[in-house]
Design an enzyme around this catalytic site. Sequence first.
Site, PDB file in Angstrom:
ATOM      1  N   LYS A  15       0.843  -1.280   0.127  1.00  0.00           N
ATOM      2  CA  LYS A  15       0.028   0.132  -0.187  1.00  0.00           C
ATOM      3  C   LYS A  15       0.861   1.336   0.019  1.00  0.00           C
ATOM      4  CE  LYS A  15      -2.209  -1.039   3.941  1.00  0.00           C
ATOM      5  NZ  LYS A  15      -1.240  -2.366   4.027  1.00  0.00           N
ATOM      6  N   ARG A  90      -9.636   0.834   8.690  1.00  0.00           N
ATOM      7  CA  ARG A  90      -9.013  -0.574   8.750  1.00  0.00           C
ATOM      8  C   ARG A  90     -10.105  -1.159   9.592  1.00  0.00           C
ATOM      9  NH1 ARG A  90      -3.036   0.539   8.591  1.00  0.00           N
ATOM     10  NH2 ARG A  90      -2.108  -1.294   9.127  1.00  0.00           N
ATOM     11  N   ARG A 129      11.778  -5.407   4.855  1.00  0.00           N
ATOM     12  CA  ARG A 129      11.334  -3.949   4.763  1.00  0.00           C
ATOM     13  C   ARG A 129      12.184  -2.998   5.455  1.00  0.00           C
ATOM     14  NH1 ARG A 129       5.246  -1.700   5.438  1.00  0.00           N
ATOM     15  NH2 ARG A 129       5.519  -2.376   7.663  1.00  0.00           N
ATOM     16  N   ARG A 162      11.441  -1.512  11.075  1.00  0.00           N
ATOM     17  CA  ARG A 162      10.420  -1.122  12.039  1.00  0.00           C
ATOM     18  C   ARG A 162      10.560  -1.994  13.186  1.00  0.00           C
ATOM     19  NH1 ARG A 162       5.277   0.766   8.477  1.00  0.00           N
ATOM     20  NH2 ARG A 162       4.247  -0.726  10.364  1.00  0.00           N
TER      21      ARG A 162
HETATM   22  P1  ADP Z   1       1.549  -1.552   7.362  1.00  0.00           P
HETATM   23  O1  ADP Z   1       2.128  -0.395   6.601  1.00  0.00           O
HETATM   24  O2  ADP Z   1       2.497  -2.722   7.575  1.00  0.00           O
HETATM   25  O3  ADP Z   1       0.215  -2.050   7.211  1.00  0.00           O
HETATM   26  P2  ADP Z   1       1.079   0.919   9.096  1.00  0.00           P
HETATM   27  O4  ADP Z   1       2.189   1.595   8.987  1.00  0.00           O
HETATM   28  O5  ADP Z   1      -0.155   1.014   8.119  1.00  0.00           O
HETATM   29  O6  ADP Z   1       1.533  -0.694   8.735  1.00  0.00           O
HETATM   30  O7  ADP Z   1       0.379   0.650  10.245  1.00  0.00           O
HETATM   31  C1  ADP Z   1       1.378   0.484  11.834  1.00  0.00           C
HETATM   32  C2  ADP Z   1       0.506   0.383  12.733  1.00  0.00           C
HETATM   33  O8  ADP Z   1      -0.229   1.624  13.271  1.00  0.00           O
HETATM   34  C3  ADP Z   1      -0.564  -0.608  12.845  1.00  0.00           C
HETATM   35  O9  ADP Z   1      -0.403  -1.855  13.176  1.00  0.00           O
HETATM   36  C4  ADP Z   1      -1.541  -0.010  13.945  1.00  0.00           C
HETATM   37  O10 ADP Z   1      -1.250  -0.114  15.319  1.00  0.00           O
HETATM   38  C5  ADP Z   1      -1.413   1.379  13.571  1.00  0.00           C
HETATM   39  N1  ADP Z   1      -2.543   1.943  12.742  1.00  0.00           N
HETATM   40  C6  ADP Z   1      -2.356   2.229  11.440  1.00  0.00           C
HETATM   41  N2  ADP Z   1      -3.432   2.402  10.779  1.00  0.00           N
HETATM   42  C7  ADP Z   1      -4.364   2.364  11.630  1.00  0.00           C
HETATM   43  C8  ADP Z   1      -5.797   2.328  11.769  1.00  0.00           C
HETATM   44  N3  ADP Z   1      -6.502   2.949  10.651  1.00  0.00           N
HETATM   45  N4  ADP Z   1      -6.616   2.110  12.668  1.00  0.00           N
HETATM   46  C9  ADP Z   1      -5.870   1.695  13.836  1.00  0.00           C
HETATM   47  N5  ADP Z   1      -4.528   1.326  13.932  1.00  0.00           N
HETATM   48  C10 ADP Z   1      -3.869   1.776  12.839  1.00  0.00           C
HETATM   49  P1  ADP Z   2       2.105  -1.982   3.252  1.00  0.00           P
HETATM   50  O1  ADP Z   2       2.121  -0.240   3.256  1.00  0.00           O
HETATM   51  O2  ADP Z   2       0.800  -2.572   2.402  1.00  0.00           O
HETATM   52  O3  ADP Z   2       2.652  -2.475   4.635  1.00  0.00           O
HETATM   53  P2  ADP Z   2       4.648  -1.721   1.881  1.00  0.00           P
HETATM   54  O4  ADP Z   2       4.468  -0.613   0.772  1.00  0.00           O
HETATM   55  O5  ADP Z   2       5.584  -0.803   2.874  1.00  0.00           O
HETATM   56  O6  ADP Z   2       3.258  -2.374   2.032  1.00  0.00           O
HETATM   57  O7  ADP Z   2       5.522  -2.959   1.021  1.00  0.00           O
HETATM   58  C1  ADP Z   2       6.012  -3.942   2.357  1.00  0.00           C
HETATM   59  C2  ADP Z   2       7.366  -4.418   1.756  1.00  0.00           C
HETATM   60  O8  ADP Z   2       7.136  -5.070   0.569  1.00  0.00           O
HETATM   61  C3  ADP Z   2       8.353  -3.143   1.550  1.00  0.00           C
HETATM   62  O9  ADP Z   2       9.577  -3.730   1.696  1.00  0.00           O
HETATM   63  C4  ADP Z   2       8.291  -3.316  -0.183  1.00  0.00           C
HETATM   64  O10 ADP Z   2       9.504  -2.801  -0.594  1.00  0.00           O
HETATM   65  C5  ADP Z   2       8.073  -4.598  -0.616  1.00  0.00           C
HETATM   66  N1  ADP Z   2       7.140  -4.252  -1.902  1.00  0.00           N
HETATM   67  C6  ADP Z   2       6.061  -3.636  -1.913  1.00  0.00           C
HETATM   68  N2  ADP Z   2       5.369  -4.034  -3.128  1.00  0.00           N
HETATM   69  C7  ADP Z   2       6.115  -5.148  -3.678  1.00  0.00           C
HETATM   70  C8  ADP Z   2       5.963  -5.884  -4.926  1.00  0.00           C
HETATM   71  N3  ADP Z   2       5.062  -5.799  -5.578  1.00  0.00           N
HETATM   72  N4  ADP Z   2       6.459  -7.059  -4.897  1.00  0.00           N
HETATM   73  C9  ADP Z   2       7.842  -7.223  -3.899  1.00  0.00           C
HETATM   74  N5  ADP Z   2       8.064  -6.529  -3.223  1.00  0.00           N
HETATM   75  C10 ADP Z   2       7.205  -5.561  -2.866  1.00  0.00           C
END
Ligand code: ADP
Ligand code: ADP
Length: 218
Positions: A15, A90, A129, A162
């Site tokens: 995302k 979410r 990541r 992270r």
């Molecule tokens: P990822 O990119 O791996 O999906 P995020 O950076 O979006 O993770 O989120 C990290 C953490 O921040 C989540 O595990 C949660 O604790 C909190 N968080 C982020 N967005 C939300 C949301 N919309 N509602 C509740 N908690 C959230």
């Molecule tokens: P999210 O915000 O949904 O948690 P991220 O954009 O942070 O996901 O991506 C999670 C990890 O996967 C990062 O290390 C990113 O570089 C990698 N990644 C994202 N898209 C792809 C893809 N299409 N193929 C392989 N690796 C990817």
Amino acid sequence: MAIYIVLLGPPGAGKGTQAKIISEKMDLAHISSGDLFRENLKAQTELGKLAQVYMNRGELVPDDVTIAMVQARLQRPDCKAGALLDGFPRTPAQAEALSEMLAKNHESVTAVPYISVPAEVLIERLGGRWSCRAQGHVYHEKYNPPKTRGICDIDGSELYQREDDKAETVEKRIRVYFDQTAPLIDYYRQKNLLMEIDGTKSIEEVAGEIVSFLEKVV
Ligand code: ADP
Ligand code: ADP
């Protein structure tokens, strides 16, 4: 009408990666709830301290504070033309709150690309990541490495892993996703806003599919 795009998908689906590409292409504000919490954490605000407890456990931050934070962000001037929401909503309550806050301005969610990726792939993605300290740009040690190890290509800031990308927390976050966020797939499908995108393809291919979907609806 302003454009509101909700990027849906499990943690690690891509995302954040896609949001950076699409928001630039469409000149839309990128709102990442996770980045907003991490900024609050860095500034040691009350919200940041509260959020940290939940984030470290891999749980969701309570709906009321999350909704208030995103609502305030959407009122900033850079969101006049709309926004690309990454990581929000979410939960069903957050989705309802978003719909209500937009309806007050006679607006609504425009489209929901759902980036679908199986759980095994997510674990490998999050384990490798690396995130940038300054602006949350994301890299992967294998799939999307930076030009120089440990340094962001775009803004030169330090890359870090992270705390919540550790294996134990990742598994918890994926469980929480299936439990609390996955119901939004049907919620938006029923509203005819959802497009499922195969997130196992390359970053460029996924971006191409999201853009061609959005071009049809925007
Ligand atoms: P990822 O990119 O791996 O999906 P995020 O950076 O979006 O993770 O989120 C990290 C953490 O921040 C989540 O595990 C949660 O604790 C909190 N968080 C982020 N967005 C939300 C949301 N919309 N509602 C509740 N908690 C959230
Ligand atoms: P999210 O915000 O949904 O948690 P991220 O954009 O942070 O996901 O991506 C999670 C990890 O996967 C990062 O290390 C990113 O570089 C990698 N990644 C994202 N898209 C792809 C893809 N299409 N193929 C392989 N690796 C990817």
